[in-house]
Write a protein that holds these residues in place. Structure first.
Motif, PDB file in Angstrom:
ATOM      1  N   LEU A  45       0.817  -1.214   0.000  1.00 42.64           N
ATOM      2  CA  LEU A  45       0.000   0.000   0.000  1.00 42.64           C
ATOM      3  C   LEU A  45       0.852   1.265   0.000  1.00 42.64           C
ATOM      4  CD1 LEU A  45      -2.785  -1.105   2.513  1.00 42.64           C
ATOM      5  CD2 LEU A  45      -3.009  -0.827   0.034  1.00 42.64           C
ATOM      6  N   ALA A  46       2.015   1.207   0.642  1.00 42.45           N
ATOM      7  CA  ALA A  46       2.846   2.418   0.782  1.00 42.45           C
ATOM      8  C   ALA A  46       3.718   2.680  -0.441  1.00 42.45           C
ATOM      9  CB  ALA A  46       3.720   2.310   2.032  1.00 42.45           C
ATOM     10  N   VAL A  47       4.317   1.635  -1.012  1.00 46.96           N
ATOM     11  CA  VAL A  47       5.247   1.850  -2.134  1.00 46.96           C
ATOM     12  C   VAL A  47       4.794   1.187  -3.420  1.00 46.96           C
ATOM     13  CG1 VAL A  47       7.182   2.064  -0.527  1.00 46.96           C
ATOM     14  CG2 VAL A  47       6.716  -0.147  -1.573  1.00 46.96           C
ATOM     15  N   GLY A  48       3.703   0.403  -3.368  1.00 45.79           N
ATOM     16  CA  GLY A  48       3.140  -0.163  -4.584  1.00 45.79           C
ATOM     17  C   GLY A  48       3.732  -1.480  -5.038  1.00 45.79           C
ATOM     18  N   ASP A  49       4.623  -2.059  -4.237  1.00 48.68           N
ATOM     19  CA  ASP A  49       5.238  -3.341  -4.596  1.00 48.68           C
ATOM     20  C   ASP A  49       5.112  -4.309  -3.426  1.00 48.68           C
ATOM     21  OD1 ASP A  49       6.280  -2.612  -7.216  1.00 48.68           O
ATOM     22  OD2 ASP A  49       7.684  -1.331  -6.122  1.00 48.68           O
ATOM     23  N   PHE A  50       5.146  -5.596  -3.755  1.00 47.83           N
ATOM     24  CA  PHE A  50       5.091  -6.616  -2.712  1.00 47.83           C
ATOM     25  C   PHE A  50       6.425  -6.692  -1.970  1.00 47.83           C
ATOM     26  CE2 PHE A  50       1.951  -8.229  -5.849  1.00 47.83           C
ATOM     27  CZ  PHE A  50       0.831  -8.206  -5.035  1.00 47.83           C
ATOM     28  N   ILE A  51       6.343  -6.965  -0.682  1.00 42.14           N
ATOM     29  CA  ILE A  51       7.547  -7.077   0.152  1.00 42.14           C
ATOM     30  C   ILE A  51       7.965  -8.538   0.322  1.00 42.14           C
ATOM     31  CG2 ILE A  51       8.570  -6.532   2.392  1.00 42.14           C
ATOM     32  CD1 ILE A  51       7.876  -4.097   0.688  1.00 42.14           C
ATOM     33  N   SER A  52       7.008  -9.439   0.392  1.00 39.15           N
ATOM     34  CA  SER A  52       7.359 -10.848   0.580  1.00 39.15           C
ATOM     35  C   SER A  52       6.810 -11.758  -0.508  1.00 39.15           C
ATOM     36  CB  SER A  52       6.846 -11.342   1.944  1.00 39.15           C
ATOM     37  OG  SER A  52       5.420 -11.356   1.975  1.00 39.15           O
ATOM     38  N   PHE A  53       5.868 -11.272  -1.303  1.00 46.83           N
ATOM     39  CA  PHE A  53       5.217 -12.096  -2.319  1.00 46.83           C
ATOM     40  C   PHE A  53       5.983 -11.971  -3.638  1.00 46.83           C
ATOM     41  CE2 PHE A  53       1.477 -12.527  -5.375  1.00 46.83           C
ATOM     42  CZ  PHE A  53       1.503 -13.907  -5.348  1.00 46.83           C
ATOM     43  N   ALA A 193      -4.375  -6.712   9.284  1.00 44.79           N
ATOM     44  CA  ALA A 193      -3.850  -5.775  10.284  1.00 44.79           C
ATOM     45  C   ALA A 193      -2.920  -4.754   9.646  1.00 44.79           C
ATOM     46  CB  ALA A 193      -3.115  -6.556  11.380  1.00 44.79           C
ATOM     47  N   GLY A 194      -2.071  -5.207   8.716  1.00 43.17           N
ATOM     48  CA  GLY A 194      -1.141  -4.302   8.058  1.00 43.17           C
ATOM     49  C   GLY A 194      -1.850  -3.239   7.249  1.00 43.17           C
ATOM     50  N   ALA A 195      -2.904  -3.625   6.539  1.00 40.12           N
ATOM     51  CA  ALA A 195      -3.659  -2.652   5.750  1.00 40.12           C
ATOM     52  C   ALA A 195      -4.285  -1.591   6.642  1.00 40.12           C
ATOM     53  CB  ALA A 195      -4.738  -3.373   4.936  1.00 40.12           C
ATOM     54  N   ALA A 196      -4.821  -2.021   7.789  1.00 41.58           N
ATOM     55  CA  ALA A 196      -5.420  -1.071   8.722  1.00 41.58           C
ATOM     56  C   ALA A 196      -4.365  -0.124   9.293  1.00 41.58           C
ATOM     57  CB  ALA A 196      -6.128  -1.826   9.848  1.00 41.58           C
ATOM     58  N   LEU A 197      -3.198  -0.654   9.621  1.00 40.74           N
ATOM     59  CA  LEU A 197      -2.125   0.175  10.179  1.00 40.74           C
ATOM     60  C   LEU A 197      -1.592   1.162   9.143  1.00 40.74           C
ATOM     61  CD1 LEU A 197      -0.214  -2.566  12.197  1.00 40.74           C
ATOM     62  CD2 LEU A 197      -1.404  -0.581  13.159  1.00 40.74           C
ATOM     63  N   GLU A 198      -1.427   0.699   7.895  1.00 42.51           N
ATOM     64  CA  GLU A 198      -0.903   1.587   6.857  1.00 42.51           C
ATOM     65  C   GLU A 198      -1.848   2.746   6.590  1.00 42.51           C
ATOM     66  OE1 GLU A 198       0.175   3.450   3.202  1.00 42.51           O
ATOM     67  OE2 GLU A 198      -1.741   2.419   3.602  1.00 42.51           O
ATOM     68  N   GLN A 200      -3.469   4.334   8.673  1.00 44.81           N
ATOM     69  CA  GLN A 200      -3.325   5.305   9.752  1.00 44.81           C
ATOM     70  C   GLN A 200      -1.929   5.926   9.811  1.00 44.81           C
ATOM     71  OE1 GLN A 200      -5.799   6.307  11.954  1.00 44.81           O
ATOM     72  NE2 GLN A 200      -7.165   5.141  10.618  1.00 44.81           N
ATOM     73  N   PHE A 201      -0.906   5.132   9.502  1.00 44.53           N
ATOM     74  CA  PHE A 201       0.471   5.584   9.744  1.00 44.53           C
ATOM     75  C   PHE A 201       1.345   5.615   8.489  1.00 44.53           C
ATOM     76  CE2 PHE A 201      -1.123   3.534  13.622  1.00 44.53           C
ATOM     77  CZ  PHE A 201      -0.983   4.567  14.528  1.00 44.53           C
ATOM     78  N   GLY A 202       0.828   5.165   7.359  1.00 44.02           N
ATOM     79  CA  GLY A 202       1.650   5.135   6.165  1.00 44.02           C
ATOM     80  C   GLY A 202       2.817   4.176   6.316  1.00 44.02           C
ATOM     81  N   ILE A 203       3.958   4.513   5.714  1.00 39.79           N
ATOM     82  CA  ILE A 203       5.121   3.628   5.758  1.00 39.79           C
ATOM     83  C   ILE A 203       5.650   3.454   7.169  1.00 39.79           C
ATOM     84  CG2 ILE A 203       6.860   5.437   5.396  1.00 39.79           C
ATOM     85  CD1 ILE A 203       6.796   1.858   3.874  1.00 39.79           C
TER      86      ILE A 203
END
Length: 234
Positions: A45-53, A193-198, A200-203
Motif C-alpha cells: 500500500l505504501a510503495v506499490g510493490d510486494f515485500i514478501s510475495f 492488520a497491516g492494511a489497517a495500520l498503513e 493510519q500511519f503510512g510507511i
C-alpha cells in the motif's frame, strides 16, 4: 486392565513432547506468517510493490520486460535479488547465532525500523530494505517435525493443502496434512492488520512490524534451544 503396546506408545513421554514441540512450532509459524502478511500489506500500500510475495513481483517484472519499462525492470529485478539474498543471509546469520531465533529476529527488526524511518521519497531503498528483512524471516523456521513450511509465501502451502485434501477424499489419512493452512491463515490475518495500520500511519506502520519481530524474538527465548535447532535450517 493392562494397556497394549500401541496405547502405551501413544501416551509415552516422547510422544507427548513431540506433540508439544509440534504445537509450539506451528504457533511460532503462525505468528511469523502474521509478521510477513502485515509487512507485505504495508509495503504494497505504501510503495506499490510486494515485500514478501515474490511470485507477484516476478509476474509484474515479466510484464515490465514485455513492455520495456526500464524503471519497473530495475526496481523489481533488484527486489527479487534482495529476497534471495535475504534468504541466504538468514541461513548464514542463523548458523552464526547458534541456530537461535532471537539474534535473527532482532536483525530483522532493525532492518524494518530502518525501512520505516527512511524518507518515503527513497521508495526503492525502502522496498529493498524491507524485502531483505522478509527474505531473512524464512530462516527462522524451515520445518516443524518434518513438515515443510513457508513463512512469506503461501501458494505452496495452499497447493500442498489442496493435494492432501484430494488424498483425504480418496481415503488416504496422512497425519498433519491440514496444518498447511496455518501459514495461510496467519498471513491473511497479518495482511488485514497491516492494511489497517498503513491507512493510519503510512510507511511508518513498518515500525509495528519491527516491534512484532523483536517481540517474537524475545518470545523465542521460551522455546527450548533443541527445538529451535530442529525448526531452523541445518
Amino acid at each position: 486392565m493392562s494397556r497394549g503396546p500401541l496405547e502405551t506408545s501413544k501416551t509415552s513421554p516422547f510422544v507427548r513432547v513431540r506433540a508439544l514441540r509440534n504445537r509450539v512450532g506451528l504457533t511460532f509459524v503462525a505468528c511469523l506468517s502474521v509478521l510477513a502478511g502485515m509487512t507485505d500489506a504495508i509495503g504494497f500500500l505504501a510503495v506499490g510493490d510486494f515485500i514478501s510475495f515474490m511470485s507477484g513481483n516476478t509476474t509484474r517484472l515479466a510484464v515490465g520486460i514485455a513492455q520495456g519499462d526500464t524503471q519497473v525492470i530495475l526496481r523489481l529485478g533488484f527486489a527479487v535479488l534482495a529476497f534471495v539474498a535475504g534468504n541466504a543471509l538468514g541461513v548464514v546469520f542463523a548458523r552464526w547465532g547458534g541456530r537461535r531465533a532471537l539474534p535473527l529476529m532482532l536483525l530483522i527488526s532493525a532492518l524494518l525500523c530502518t525501512a520505516a524511518l527512511l524518507p518515503l521519497q527513497s521508495q526503492v531503498t525502502v522496498l529493498l530494505t524491507a524485502v531483505l528483512a522478509m527474505g531473512m524471516v524464512n530462516a527462522a523456521v524451515e520445518q516443524v517435525n518434518g513438515l515443510q513450511v513457508g513463512l512469506t509465501y503461501v501458494t505452496g502451502a495452499l497447493s500442498r493443502f489442496g493435494r492432501s485434501l484430494g488424498r483425504w477424499i480418496l481415503g488416504e489419512r496422512r497425519p498433519n496434512w491440514h496444518l498447511q493452512v496455518v501459514p495461510w491463515t496467519g498471513m491473511l490475518a497479518g495482511a488485514v492488520a497491516g492494511a489497517a495500520l498503513e491507512s493510519q500511519f503510512g510507511i511508518r506502520a513498518l515500525l509495528f512490524s519491527a516491534g512484532l519481530a523483536a517481540f517474537l524474538g524475545l518470545v523465542s527465548l521460551k522455546i527450548p534451544r533443541s527445538w529451535q535447532r530442529d525448526y531452523m535450517p541445518r
